[in-house]
Enzyme design. Structure first.
Site, PDB file in Angstrom:
ATOM      1  N   ASP A  33       0.855  -1.184   0.000  1.00 18.41           N
ATOM      2  CA  ASP A  33       0.000   0.000   0.000  1.00 18.41           C
ATOM      3  C   ASP A  33       0.893   1.237   0.000  1.00 18.41           C
ATOM      4  OD1 ASP A  33      -1.729   2.205   1.069  1.00 18.41           O
ATOM      5  OD2 ASP A  33      -3.187   0.579   1.248  1.00 18.41           O
ATOM      6  N   ILE A  34       0.553   2.234  -0.795  1.00 18.90           N
ATOM      7  CA  ILE A  34       1.384   3.450  -0.852  1.00 18.90           C
ATOM      8  C   ILE A  34       1.152   4.363   0.356  1.00 18.90           C
ATOM      9  CG2 ILE A  34       1.670   3.416  -3.358  1.00 18.90           C
ATOM     10  CD1 ILE A  34      -0.398   5.709  -3.484  1.00 18.90           C
ATOM     11  N   ASN A  89     -13.012  -2.968   2.775  1.00 24.30           N
ATOM     12  CA  ASN A  89     -13.982  -1.880   2.852  1.00 24.30           C
ATOM     13  C   ASN A  89     -14.949  -2.026   1.684  1.00 24.30           C
ATOM     14  OD1 ASN A  89     -12.604  -0.668   5.058  1.00 24.30           O
ATOM     15  ND2 ASN A  89     -11.139   0.194   3.619  1.00 24.30           N
ATOM     16  N   HIS A 102     -10.646  -4.979  -3.023  1.00 22.33           N
ATOM     17  CA  HIS A 102      -9.292  -5.200  -2.534  1.00 22.33           C
ATOM     18  C   HIS A 102      -9.313  -5.533  -1.053  1.00 22.33           C
ATOM     19  CE1 HIS A 102     -10.096  -0.860  -2.169  1.00 22.33           C
ATOM     20  NE2 HIS A 102      -9.214  -0.816  -1.179  1.00 22.33           N
ATOM     21  N   HIS A 104      -7.087  -5.345   2.334  1.00 24.93           N
ATOM     22  CA  HIS A 104      -5.934  -4.817   3.055  1.00 24.93           C
ATOM     23  C   HIS A 104      -5.460  -5.910   4.008  1.00 24.93           C
ATOM     24  CE1 HIS A 104      -6.568  -0.453   2.163  1.00 24.93           C
ATOM     25  NE2 HIS A 104      -7.820  -0.867   2.006  1.00 24.93           N
TER      26      HIS A 104
END
Length: 115
Positions: A33-34, A89, A102, A104
Site C-alpha cells: 500500500d502506498i 472496505n 481489494h 488490506h
C-alpha cells in the site's frame, strides 16, 4: 477478464502504473500500500475488475478463498509473526475509496489499537 480503463487498480494490473509487488499469479496481484497503516501493509486485488463485495457472485467464491489463503502466507514471508489484520472496505459507508475489490492485509505494531 473484466477491466475498467479508468480504475487505478486495473492500471496497476496492466503495468501502466508501477507498484511494489509482493505476489502475482493469473488471478491475484499483491502489492504494498502506498499509504501504509502498519509496518507491513499490502493489498490483495483480483485481476478481474469487481467494483466491491456487493458485486460478488457465487462464481467468485474460489477467488475470494484464494485471497484469504494467500494473506497469511504473504504475511509470514514478509516477516509478520505476531498476527495481522485483514480489512475489505465495501461502499462509501464502509470506507471504500477505490472501487475495485481489494483486501488490506496489515501486520506489525497496531496503530489502530487504543493505548
Amino acid at each position: 477478464m473484466s477491466h475498467d480503463p479508468n480504475c487505478i487498480f486495473c492500471k496497476i494490473i496492466a503495468g501502466q502504473i508501477p507498484a511494489k509487488k509482493v505476489y502475482e499469479d493469473e488471478h491475484i496481484l499483491g502489492f504494498h500500500d502506498i499509504h501504509p497503516w502498519a509496518p507491513v501493509h499490502i493489498l490483495l486485488i483480483p485481476k478481474l475488475h469487481i467494483a466491491s463485495m456487493v458485486e460478488l457472485q457465487p462464481e467468485h467464491a474460489e477467488l475470494m478463498g484464494r485471497m484469504a489463503v494467500l494473506a497469511p502466507r504473504l504475511m509470514k514471508e514478509l516477516g509478520v509473526s505476531n498476527g495481522f489484520r485483514t480489512v475489505i472496505n465495501t461502499g462509501a459507508d464502509g470506507g471504500q475509496e477505490v472501487y475495485h475489490l481489494h483486501m488490506h492485509v496489515m501486520g506489525g505494531p497496531r496503530p489502530w489499537a487504543k493505548g
